[in-house]
Design an enzyme around this catalytic site. Structure first.
Site, PDB file in Angstrom:
ATOM      1  N   ARG A 126       0.613  -1.316   0.017  1.00 20.86           N
ATOM      2  CA  ARG A 126       0.061   0.073   0.315  1.00 20.86           C
ATOM      3  C   ARG A 126       0.405   0.944  -0.107  1.00 20.86           C
ATOM      4  O   ARG A 126      -0.061   2.322  -0.493  1.00 20.86           O
ATOM      5  CB  ARG A 126      -1.197   0.439   1.357  1.00 20.86           C
ATOM      6  CG  ARG A 126      -1.977  -0.704   0.824  1.00 20.86           C
ATOM      7  CD  ARG A 126      -3.013  -0.904   1.882  1.00 20.86           C
ATOM      8  NE  ARG A 126      -2.768  -1.943   3.454  1.00 20.86           N
ATOM      9  CZ  ARG A 126      -2.744  -2.757   3.648  1.00 20.86           C
ATOM     10  NH1 ARG A 126      -3.065  -3.929   2.621  1.00 20.86           N
ATOM     11  NH2 ARG A 126      -1.895  -3.645   4.570  1.00 20.86           N
ATOM     12  N   GLU A 163       7.403 -12.232  13.908  1.00 19.75           N
ATOM     13  CA  GLU A 163       6.437 -13.064  14.486  1.00 19.75           C
ATOM     14  C   GLU A 163       7.267 -14.045  14.918  1.00 19.75           C
ATOM     15  O   GLU A 163       7.593 -14.697  15.954  1.00 19.75           O
ATOM     16  CB  GLU A 163       4.596 -13.003  15.286  1.00 19.75           C
ATOM     17  CG  GLU A 163       5.005 -13.373  16.385  1.00 19.75           C
ATOM     18  CD  GLU A 163       3.209 -12.961  16.789  1.00 19.75           C
ATOM     19  OE1 GLU A 163       3.235 -13.558  18.629  1.00 19.75           O
ATOM     20  OE2 GLU A 163       2.480 -12.685  16.175  1.00 19.75           O
TER      21      GLU A 163
END
Length: 240
Positions: A126, A163
Site C-alpha cells: 500500500r 513474530e
C-alpha cells in the site's frame, strides 16, 4: 476505540475531542471473544464511546484542519481479517472518497515539498498507492521496495524478523544513489519491522533517510520505538 488524527509537528498542534458512536476496537493484533455471530454483534456489553481527537496543522484563522477528520472517517475497520482476532484498518474506503484521498496526499506533500527529498521509497504494497502521487508532487523519483522475487533485475535485500520467522524487503540495484535524500512511506505502522528494514536497506547504499511517513499508526504495538531516532510522521493514530 480512540482514533487520533494527527499531522505531527513539534512546532504546532492542538486537540479537540468528540464522542461518536462506538465501533469495535481497531487495535491490531487483538484477541476477540470467539463467536459464530455476525461481525456486527462483536462488541462489549457496555462499549465505550468512540472518541476522535483531531490534532492538526492550524490554518491562518487558528482553526483545526478539517481534512484530518474527513480522512479518519473514511477508514473502516473489518473484524476478523485476514484471520480471526484481527481488526483490519481498511483504506480502500478512503480511496473511494476523492476528497479524503486528495486530503491525504496534500497533507504529505505540504510537509515534504520543501525538504529537498529526491527519493520516495514506497513499501509494498500500500506504500505504492501513496508514494507515486507524493513523489510526482514534490519532484522526486519513486522507488518500489518489494517482497522477495518480485523485482526482475538485480536486487539488494534486507532481512527482518516476524513474530514467527523472517522475511525480506528488496529494491533494484542502482535505483538510488549515495547522498540522495529519501522519504519512506507505507499506509500503516504496527510493529515497525518492515519500515526498519527499508531504512536499513537505503542507508546501506548511502542514502540519507529523512523521515518515515504513514497514514495510520497503532501506537500500542510500539513500532515507532523500533525505528530508533528516525522521525515518523503519521496522520491518524488508532488507540484503545
Amino acid at each position: 476505540m480512540r482514533v487520533v488524527c494527527c499531522s505531527i509537528s513539534w512546532s504546532f498542534g492542538s486537540a479537540v475531542t468528540a464522542a461518536l458512536p462506538s465501533f469495535p476496537s481497531p487495535r491490531f493484533p487483538l484477541s476477540l471473544p470467539s463467536s459464530n455471530s455476525p461481525a456486527t454483534v462483536l462488541r462489549r456489553s457496555t462499549p465505550p464511546p468512540r472518541r476522535v481527537t483531531r490534532m492538526a496543522l492550524k490554518n491562518a484563522k487558528d482553526e483545526q484542519d478539517p481534512r484530518l477528520e474527513r480522512i479518519s472517517s473514511a477508514i473502516r475497520v473489518i473484524p476478523d481479517f485476514p484471520k480471526p482476532g484481527i481488526l483490519f484498518q481498511d483504506i480502500t474506503t478512503l480511496l473511494l472518497d476523492p476528497k479524503a484521498f486528495k486530503d491525504t496526499i496534500d497533507l504529505f506533500v505540504e510537509r515534504y515539498r520543501d525538504q529537498n527529498i529526491n527519493v520516495v521509497a514506497g513499501v509494498e504494497a500500500r506504500g505504492f498507492i501513496f508514494g507515486p502521487p507524493i513523489a510526482l508532487a514534490i519532484g522526486a523519483k519513486f522507488v518500489p521496495m518489494r517482497k522477495p522475487n518480485k523485482l526482475p533485475g538485480e536486487v539488494i535485500s534486507e532481512e527482518y524478523s516476524l513474530e514467527y520467522g523472517k522475511d525480506k524487503i528488496e529494491m533494484h540495484v542502482g535505483a538510488v544513489l549515495p547522498g540522495e535524500r529519501a522519504l519512506v512511506i507505507d499506509d500503516l505502522i504496527a510493529t515497525g519491522g518492515t519500515l526498519d528494514a527499508a531504512i536499513k536497506l537505503l542507508e546501506r547504499v548511502g542514502v540519507d533517510v529523512v523521515e518515515c511517513a504513514c497514514l495510520i499508526e497503532l501506537p500500542e504495538l510500539k513500532g515507532r520505538d523500533r525505528l530508533g531516532n528516525k522521525p515518523l510522521f503519521v496522520l491518524v493514530k488508532v488507540t484503545a
